[in-house]
Structure formats: structure tokens, C-alpha cells
Design a protein around this motif. Sequence first.
Motif, PDB file in Angstrom:
ATOM      1  N   GLY A  41      37.829  44.497  41.922  1.00 53.54           N
ATOM      2  CA  GLY A  41      38.671  44.516  40.811  1.00 53.54           C
ATOM      3  C   GLY A  41      39.730  43.428  41.221  1.00 53.54           C
ATOM      4  N   LEU A  45      37.478  40.727  40.012  1.00 54.61           N
ATOM      5  CA  LEU A  45      36.702  40.950  38.996  1.00 54.61           C
ATOM      6  C   LEU A  45      36.681  39.771  38.198  1.00 54.61           C
ATOM      7  CD1 LEU A  45      35.270  42.929  36.847  1.00 54.61           C
ATOM      8  CD2 LEU A  45      37.563  43.357  36.014  1.00 54.61           C
ATOM      9  N   CYS A 255      39.339  48.469  30.224  1.00 57.03           N
ATOM     10  CA  CYS A 255      39.451  47.716  31.547  1.00 57.03           C
ATOM     11  C   CYS A 255      38.769  46.606  31.551  1.00 57.03           C
ATOM     12  CB  CYS A 255      39.015  48.923  32.547  1.00 57.03           C
ATOM     13  SG  CYS A 255      39.028  48.349  34.215  1.00 57.03           S
ATOM     14  N   GLY A 256      39.586  45.512  32.076  1.00 58.56           N
ATOM     15  CA  GLY A 256      38.772  44.287  32.214  1.00 58.56           C
ATOM     16  C   GLY A 256      38.951  43.390  31.303  1.00 58.56           C
ATOM     17  N   ASP A 259      40.960  40.378  31.970  1.00 56.16           N
ATOM     18  CA  ASP A 259      40.398  39.433  32.943  1.00 56.16           C
ATOM     19  C   ASP A 259      39.694  38.648  32.277  1.00 56.16           C
ATOM     20  OD1 ASP A 259      41.803  40.513  35.503  1.00 56.16           O
ATOM     21  OD2 ASP A 259      40.615  42.463  34.909  1.00 56.16           O
ATOM     22  N   ARG A 260      38.859  39.265  31.333  1.00 61.63           N
ATOM     23  CA  ARG A 260      37.800  38.661  30.692  1.00 61.63           C
ATOM     24  C   ARG A 260      38.348  37.500  29.661  1.00 61.63           C
ATOM     25  NH1 ARG A 260      34.868  35.332  29.734  1.00 61.63           N
ATOM     26  NH2 ARG A 260      32.819  35.250  28.753  1.00 61.63           N
ATOM     27  N   VAL A 295      33.353  46.864  31.886  1.00 65.46           N
ATOM     28  CA  VAL A 295      32.963  47.035  33.298  1.00 65.46           C
ATOM     29  C   VAL A 295      31.860  47.886  33.569  1.00 65.46           C
ATOM     30  CG1 VAL A 295      35.273  46.339  34.007  1.00 65.46           C
ATOM     31  CG2 VAL A 295      34.710  48.787  33.461  1.00 65.46           C
TER      32      VAL A 295
END
Length: 486
Positions: A41, A45, A255-256, A259-260, A295
Motif C-alpha cells: 500500500g 501501490l 481505494c487506490g 494513487d492511480r 485494487v
Amino acid sequence: MRIVVVGDVMLDVDLSGEATRLSPDAPVPVVDVYGIRSRAGGAGLVARMLAGEGWPVTLVTVFGDDDAGRQLRDHLEGVRVVSGPSGHPTPVKTRVRAGSQAVVRVDQGCGKPPVPGISAGMLRAVEEAGAIIVADYGRGMAANPELRHLLARRTAEVPVIWDPHPSGPDPVPGVAVVTPNLAEATKAAAAFASSAPGDGAPGGPAAVVGRILLERWQSAAVLVTKGAEGAVLLQRDSVSPLDVPAPRVEAGDPCGAGDRLAAGLAVHLLAGSALPEAAELAVNDAADFLGAGGVAALPDRGSGHGLPREGGGYTPASPGAPAAQPEDGPTPLHRSAEPLLLARAVRGNGGTVVATGGCFDLLHAGHVRSLAAARKLGDCLIVCLNSDSSVRRLKGPERPIISQQDRAELLLAMECVDAVMVFDEDTPEAALDRLRPDLWVKGGDYKGSRLPEAELVESWGGRCVTVPYHPARSTTGLADALAKVG
């Protein structure tokens, strides 16, 4: 050119299950867990996403010297990692989900850590970057003075994308774009605004707080994300905010997504896109990521072809809980699958679920022949495996000879075994009640006597069968022979 991700890593664990009843002890849902999965994470990630798309990526971070830290390294296989010690336990964030709904998150080792040191090798890796993503998760990396000095200098040379955290420091001046979500941006701007942002301003509240932060952080741009509504881009050389809509997608778990988005910005800026175009592409990248499953759809890495280390994707069952397996592969029916999901998928396709059980301490030819024969009776074979504590209770303190993790890995290496389900009781009844196989198979030494599990298996319409028994081959015999030569 290489993308360097700088920031804090953590171990993310997902417990997935079903909630169909309330606890008799308190008015809280009881979640029957059928899947356990872990992954890197935070900055880990982001690096995994980029590496999975074929980009040359380096992760600059620090690790705790503990089991969770070692699992994190395993999950980062394929990523070039330049790291140092964190001096603090590895943070572990465990999310419990019932269906697509999050029930609770349990955090371990997430207290405020000291600012970690940074090595010369870590600084060299940042010097070599063609683009930099700072994935700040409030764990101290982004506060290191040497690193901040280097990042401030590099803003004039390469695009730097800074994903901030409410517990982290301000971005260094001059970064290409800072990417807070609306809640983070509102909180960060609160200390500098004379009044609450209003909906009537061009671009709405996101544009108001974004403009405040643009001045506060001295960045070239701020991209305030608004979830399903997209984002608003504020640029220092542009008076008007740019609304960046997001395509509509069906997504249960966000979630994520941030980050993406940061990963997409780095890729598109590195490819030569202007920031407005890069922002639009990155917002679409994030939406596509969520629409494809988020994710949960990311392939596992770093666990090899067998089981991950205990505490990661693999956890001894209690009672009868599944040992979650890696989820690489083209279909839900690949080998090393999570047992309950595998059984459900096979039944859903009209197939026959076969299960067998035992200690399987020192595999021998008799085991191999019996397992191969059992697999031929249906469309998948799931082995219910006695845990180490279960074997000790049944066979004495000197057993097992081989640990449950190694026994499970050996079984999964066999072509005829599709999944392993570890159970902690003296008998497999609890595991069987969760698995509900169509066929429960035992060796032919039971022939002529009714299997002790027969009544339970027959209660859901299953059958108990036997396969040929091979005398003169036993684990006890092998153990005695080893003792004589050992």
C-alpha cells in the motif's frame, strides 16, 4: 526515462466476506470471511501500478524490520527498490468488507513515527529520475530535510507530482502539481481562509481552496480531486480554474484511485503532454482503474507459485477459515485458488467439487496416488489440511515434522491439487460445513465402515467415497525410518 516514487509504504490487508446476521453479544454484523488478501500500500501501490504497466520505476522508501516489512518486500517483486530502515513497526491497515461494503478498518503500527534517515543511495536514485511522484502517507519520508532539499532542486529539472497527506509536511515549492482530494484540500486551506468556501465561486469550493493552496504551497498547479465528479485544476499561469469531469463508472471501492491518478499524471507528463491534457487523461485513468475492479483486480506479486508467508495472503484457518491464495491467472479456476471462491465458481459452472483431508506430514507415494484418484472424480480438488496445532493434538508433541505452510505449499505444487484449506480443529467438520463439497474422499482403509463425516456431508446432498488404499506406505513408517538414519 525512469519514474521514481518517493514515499511511505504500508501493508494493506483485505478480509472479504458476507454479513447475514448480527452478533448475539452486541448489535454488530458478523462477517463470515471467505477471502484474505494482502498487498503493498501507499507508495508501494503506486510503484506496483507503474511496474505492472511496464514502466521502469524505482521506489525510494524505508521498511520496518518485522514480518510485515518482509511481506511488503515480497509484494514489491518486479519493482526496483532503494530503501533504508524506518526505525518503526511497519504499518498494517486491515479492511473488513461484507460484499462491496466496508465494515471496519483496523490499523496496527500506525502511530506517529520518527522522521527516517535517508542514505546516499536513496538520494542518488532521486537524482536519476525522469519524473518523480511523492506519495506522502504521513509517515515521515517527505519530512526528511536532505530529501526535501533535493526534491526542491529537482522541481526545476523534471516533473514532480506530490500527493499530500493531512499528517505530512507541505509540498516543497515549485512542484509541477499537487493532488489533494477535496477533504484534504479543505482542511489544509482552513487555516489560511478568512471564510468558508462557497458554492457560488467559479469552480465551486474545490477551486476556492485550490487557489488558496496554490499560493500557500508555491506549486505550479493544484489538482483538487472530487471523486466521481472528477477534479478541478488550478494553475499559477491561468486565472480560470479548469473543470476536469470524470466518466461515469460503477465502482464500489475507491481505494487506490488517488494513487492511480498520481501515476497517470507522471506518465502523461513524462510523455510530453501539457498539464491540462495530462490531468484529463489521469482522471480517466483513475476512473478506468475503478471501473475495472480497483485494487481488488490487481494481480498478486511476490508470493511465488505457492503460498505467501503467514500473516500475508495466507492465514491458518480458525475455525475452517480459508487460506487465501494468490489470484494470478486467467479465470477463477486456476490452481492455488482461494478455496471457498473456487468451490463457488465450480458449482456455479455446474461442476463437481471434490474435497479430501488429512495431515499430509511427509508426502509419500500413497498420498500422491490417492490425491490423483480423488481429482479424477470431479472438476477441482480441495485439500482440508490439519494445522500444526491440530496435528500435535492428534499425533503427539513431536509432530508435525513439516510445518503447515510447507505442507500446504507441497500439496499445491501437485498438479492434481487446486486449493488448500487449513483447519485448526481435531476434525474437518467445521471446514467441511463451510466448503460443502459434492464429494468427500478418503483412502480405502475406511472401506467397510461409515466415514465419521458422512452424516454431515449427506446433509447438503453430498456423498462420501473412498479411493484405493496403498498399504506399506505411511508417514509414521517414513518418520521411523528417518529417525533411524538421523
